[in-house]
Motif scaffolding. Structure first.
Motif, PDB file in Angstrom:
ATOM      1  N   ASP A 120       0.878  -1.171   0.169  1.00 22.76           N
ATOM      2  CA  ASP A 120      -0.019  -0.192   0.052  1.00 22.76           C
ATOM      3  C   ASP A 120       0.820   1.517  -0.043  1.00 22.76           C
ATOM      4  O   ASP A 120       1.877   1.294   0.286  1.00 22.76           O
ATOM      5  N   ALA A 121       0.184   2.532  -0.187  1.00 24.42           N
ATOM      6  CA  ALA A 121       1.084   3.524  -0.268  1.00 24.42           C
ATOM      7  C   ALA A 121       1.714   4.159   1.074  1.00 24.42           C
ATOM      8  O   ALA A 121       2.896   4.635   0.656  1.00 24.42           O
ATOM      9  N   ALA A 122       1.104   3.816   1.971  1.00 28.01           N
ATOM     10  CA  ALA A 122       1.516   4.041   3.269  1.00 28.01           C
ATOM     11  C   ALA A 122       2.923   3.520   3.528  1.00 28.01           C
ATOM     12  O   ALA A 122       3.666   4.188   4.426  1.00 28.01           O
ATOM     13  N   SER A 123       3.099   2.193   3.126  1.00 27.00           N
ATOM     14  CA  SER A 123       4.390   1.468   3.260  1.00 27.00           C
ATOM     15  C   SER A 123       5.368   1.866   2.268  1.00 27.00           C
ATOM     16  O   SER A 123       6.430   1.150   2.448  1.00 27.00           O
ATOM     17  N   GLY A 124       5.101   2.636   1.367  1.00 30.60           N
ATOM     18  CA  GLY A 124       6.015   2.924   0.394  1.00 30.60           C
ATOM     19  C   GLY A 124       6.045   2.115  -0.741  1.00 30.60           C
ATOM     20  O   GLY A 124       6.817   2.100  -1.751  1.00 30.60           O
ATOM     21  N   GLY A 125       5.025   1.399  -0.904  1.00 35.25           N
ATOM     22  CA  GLY A 125       4.908   0.615  -2.062  1.00 35.25           C
ATOM     23  C   GLY A 125       4.127   1.096  -3.148  1.00 35.25           C
ATOM     24  O   GLY A 125       4.005   2.381  -3.360  1.00 35.25           O
ATOM     25  N   ALA A 126       3.330   0.299  -3.861  1.00 38.27           N
ATOM     26  CA  ALA A 126       2.610   0.875  -4.895  1.00 38.27           C
ATOM     27  C   ALA A 126       1.475   1.766  -4.331  1.00 38.27           C
ATOM     28  O   ALA A 126       1.039   1.600  -3.496  1.00 38.27           O
ATOM     29  N   VAL A 165       7.548  11.635  -7.460  1.00 37.70           N
ATOM     30  CA  VAL A 165       6.777  10.493  -6.609  1.00 37.70           C
ATOM     31  C   VAL A 165       5.905   9.793  -7.729  1.00 37.70           C
ATOM     32  O   VAL A 165       5.870   8.724  -7.792  1.00 37.70           O
ATOM     33  N   LEU A 166       5.492  10.408  -8.933  1.00 36.34           N
ATOM     34  CA  LEU A 166       4.757   9.789  -9.870  1.00 36.34           C
ATOM     35  C   LEU A 166       5.743   8.769 -10.624  1.00 36.34           C
ATOM     36  O   LEU A 166       5.382   7.749 -10.931  1.00 36.34           O
ATOM     37  N   THR A 167       6.997   9.123 -10.941  1.00 34.20           N
ATOM     38  CA  THR A 167       7.869   8.221 -11.308  1.00 34.20           C
ATOM     39  C   THR A 167       8.331   7.057 -10.368  1.00 34.20           C
ATOM     40  O   THR A 167       8.241   5.860 -10.839  1.00 34.20           O
ATOM     41  N   ASP A 168       8.338   7.320  -9.210  1.00 38.34           N
ATOM     42  CA  ASP A 168       8.293   6.177  -8.133  1.00 38.34           C
ATOM     43  C   ASP A 168       7.297   5.190  -8.431  1.00 38.34           C
ATOM     44  O   ASP A 168       7.427   4.189  -8.320  1.00 38.34           O
ATOM     45  N   ALA A 169       6.164   5.529  -8.473  1.00 36.26           N
ATOM     46  CA  ALA A 169       4.959   5.000  -8.361  1.00 36.26           C
ATOM     47  C   ALA A 169       4.950   4.057  -9.805  1.00 36.26           C
ATOM     48  O   ALA A 169       4.359   2.835  -9.710  1.00 36.26           O
ATOM     49  N   LEU A 170       5.408   4.648 -10.783  1.00 39.17           N
ATOM     50  CA  LEU A 170       5.463   4.054 -12.096  1.00 39.17           C
ATOM     51  C   LEU A 170       6.403   2.927 -12.264  1.00 39.17           C
ATOM     52  O   LEU A 170       6.335   1.954 -12.955  1.00 39.17           O
ATOM     53  N   ARG A 171       7.218   2.875 -11.086  1.00 43.05           N
ATOM     54  CA  ARG A 171       8.377   1.735 -11.333  1.00 43.05           C
ATOM     55  C   ARG A 171       7.713   0.526 -10.573  1.00 43.05           C
ATOM     56  O   ARG A 171       8.320  -0.588 -10.837  1.00 43.05           O
ATOM     57  N   SER A 173       4.655  -2.132  -9.598  1.00 40.03           N
ATOM     58  CA  SER A 173       3.403  -2.974 -10.179  1.00 40.03           C
ATOM     59  C   SER A 173       2.137  -2.087  -9.712  1.00 40.03           C
ATOM     60  O   SER A 173       1.948  -1.941  -8.670  1.00 40.03           O
ATOM     61  N   GLN A 174       1.312  -1.939 -10.461  1.00 43.08           N
ATOM     62  CA  GLN A 174       0.120  -1.228 -10.428  1.00 43.08           C
ATOM     63  C   GLN A 174      -1.120  -1.919 -11.018  1.00 43.08           C
ATOM     64  O   GLN A 174      -1.165  -2.657 -12.114  1.00 43.08           O
ATOM     65  N   PRO A 176      -4.439  -2.061 -13.461  1.00 41.13           N
ATOM     66  CA  PRO A 176      -4.701  -1.145 -14.643  1.00 41.13           C
ATOM     67  C   PRO A 176      -5.328   0.003 -14.472  1.00 41.13           C
ATOM     68  O   PRO A 176      -5.017   0.898 -14.937  1.00 41.13           O
ATOM     69  N   ALA A 177      -6.362  -0.245 -13.677  1.00 43.91           N
ATOM     70  CA  ALA A 177      -7.045   1.122 -13.135  1.00 43.91           C
ATOM     71  C   ALA A 177      -6.048   2.341 -12.697  1.00 43.91           C
ATOM     72  O   ALA A 177      -6.470   3.564 -12.813  1.00 43.91           O
ATOM     73  N   THR A 178      -5.373   1.850 -11.642  1.00 42.19           N
ATOM     74  CA  THR A 178      -4.562   2.835 -11.117  1.00 42.19           C
ATOM     75  C   THR A 178      -3.254   3.312 -12.147  1.00 42.19           C
ATOM     76  O   THR A 178      -3.039   4.500 -12.274  1.00 42.19           O
ATOM     77  N   ARG A 179      -2.902   2.568 -12.862  1.00 46.13           N
ATOM     78  CA  ARG A 179      -2.048   2.671 -13.712  1.00 46.13           C
ATOM     79  C   ARG A 179      -2.505   3.874 -14.793  1.00 46.13           C
ATOM     80  O   ARG A 179      -1.679   4.972 -15.388  1.00 46.13           O
ATOM     81  N   ARG A 180      -3.641   3.589 -15.276  1.00 42.95           N
ATOM     82  CA  ARG A 180      -4.493   4.812 -15.903  1.00 42.95           C
ATOM     83  C   ARG A 180      -4.510   6.224 -15.448  1.00 42.95           C
ATOM     84  O   ARG A 180      -4.382   6.983 -16.064  1.00 42.95           O
TER      85      ARG A 180
END
Length: 426
Positions: A120-126, A165-171, A173-174, A176-180
């Motif tokens: 999850d986002a709070a733990s620094g993951g996706a 922040v966005l680039t870290d998220a794109l690296r 796995s997400q 499909p809906a979140t990737r969009r």
């Protein structure tokens, strides 16, 4: 010799370079080369290998040529300190940011890695869907900050932070809906960055941002967002009077807009920019048809734009008509439209555009008093805001002053525009 680096300048001349050609070889500003040779600044380390290659010397020999350092750097109390060159620092930051843009664009081009969210986002993951939505709201606020900022470049560090922040998220796995959603955010931020660069008179950088925005919009499956990115890209060509280059971009933007949300003003904004393109091509009938399509925005109900990458609501129609009619040489129609525009609540930059068009009408009428009255106000705005857009309007006006240079006030105006442009470039 004072603080001047005569040996450095002599070597540059011996290699057959003028300051201008040397600057072009190094992809630097002429004013930067001049400051190096006057001893007012020292080339930063990242530049030195290229300088040494151009001068056909080793890095050690280059260091010897640069030993005539600025007085502030030779002062015993600050012997190890060299005053930074703001122009070089800006250039380095710009390149660093463009590298980030390219990295983000490359990640967008990669295929999705799957549906699994690693953390999850709070733990620094996706980044989860809720986090993506919250970030998008913040991006919308950036557009409002941009609109209120007197110096648009001040918003760029905020954009950079969001892109990190966005680039870290794109690296990661997400779904499909979140990737969009992330792709939509990227397209949004790239368009905002492009607007900042456009305002700063950096059209190549702006075009790069709009290209990335279009690619991200396509990946997101967002036709309105994609159409707006293409329209901004096309507007660069319109602004540089390369109208034929704008036509295919705007044709595609219009097609995309017709597939988008018909409650939004996207297709009407595309039509407004098409009108300027047709005006530049000298096609009055096509221009007026496009203006009529743009004016249909006034029949839309509800929220017609999002205040970010889409902000067209028809409030600029009078200005846009005026600009088109000035370009077409229809001064009667132009003056009426521009006078209407001045009666509306305009931002500082929009008012500067209207006043420049009114000054151009004065040029066509060979009326120096009208030219000076309007252009002086635009000059004051350009000095106050530092806007490259406003400076460019004056730069475009300046060549038309030549037949009127017998007038002392026009002479003075011409000199002040030259000084402004020189200072803006430096």
């Amino acid at each position: 010799m004072g603080d001047r680096r005569t040996a450095f300048a002599a070597r540059r001349e011996a290699m057959g370079y003028t300051q201008e050609s040397f600057a072009a070889e190094l992809k630097a500003e002429v004013s930067t080369v001049s400051r190096w040779e006057r001893g007012e600044a020292t080339p930063q380390p990242f530049r030195r290998p290229r300088i040494a290659k151009a001068l056909d010397v080793t890095l050690q020999e280059l260091g010897t040529l640069l030993e005539q350092a600025p007085a502030s750097a030779r002062c015993p109390a600050t012997a190890a300190v060299v005053s930074p060159d703001p122009a070089e620092a800006d250039d380095m930051n710009r390149r660093d940011l463009l590298r980030l843009f390219s990295a983000t664009g490359a990640l967008l081009a990669l295929p999705a890695t799957g549906d699994v969210v690693l953390a999850d986002a709070a733990s620094g993951g996706a980044l989860d869907a809720m986090g993506a939505e919250e970030s998008a709201v913040f991006d919308g606020n950036l557009w409002r900050v941009y609109g209120l900022a007197s110096n648009k470049s001040q918003v760029l560090p905020l954009v950079r932070t969001q892109l990190d922040v966005l680039t870290d998220a794109l690296r990661q796995s997400q779904t499909p809906a979140t990737r969009r959603r992330l792709c939509q955010r990227a397209a949004d931020l790239f368009q905002l960055a492009g607007e900042i660069y456009f305002d700063g008179d950096r059209y190549t950088d702006a075009a790069h941002c709009y290209t990335l925005a279009a690619a991200a919009s396509k990946e997101a499956g967002a036709p309105d967002l994609w159409a707006c990115a293409l329209t901004r890209h096309a507007f660069i060509a319109v602004y540089e009077h390369q109208y034929t280059e704008a036509v295919p971009l705007l044709d595609l933007a219009a097609t995309l807009a017709s597939r988008g949300d018909t409650d939004l003003s996207t297709q009407h904004w595309v039509a407004a920019v098409q009108a300027e393109t047709f005006a530049g091509l000298g096609d009055l009938d096509a221009c007026q048809r496009a203006l009529e399509t743009a004016a249909e925005v006034q029949h839309l109900t509800g929220p017609v734009h999002n205040g970010g990458w889409l902000r067209f609501d028809g409030s600029r129609l009078a200005e846009e008509r005026g600009t088109c009619f000035v370009t077409l040489g229809r001064l009667d129609l132009a003056e009426a439209a521009l006078t209407d525009a001045l009666n509306a609540a305009l931002t500082t930059r929009r008012k500067a555009g209207v006043l420049t068009d009114l000054a151009m009408i004065g040029v066509h009428r060979a009326d120096p008093e009208q030219v000076v009255a309007y252009a002086d106000t635009v000059l004051a705005t350009a000095r106050k805001t530092g806007s490259g857009v406003v400076a460019r309007k004056l730069r475009d006006l300046q060549p038309y002053l030549a037949p009127m240079l017998g007038d002392q006030n026009i002479q003075r105006l011409d000199v002040e525009i030259t000084d402004l442009i020189s200072g803006h470039v430096a």
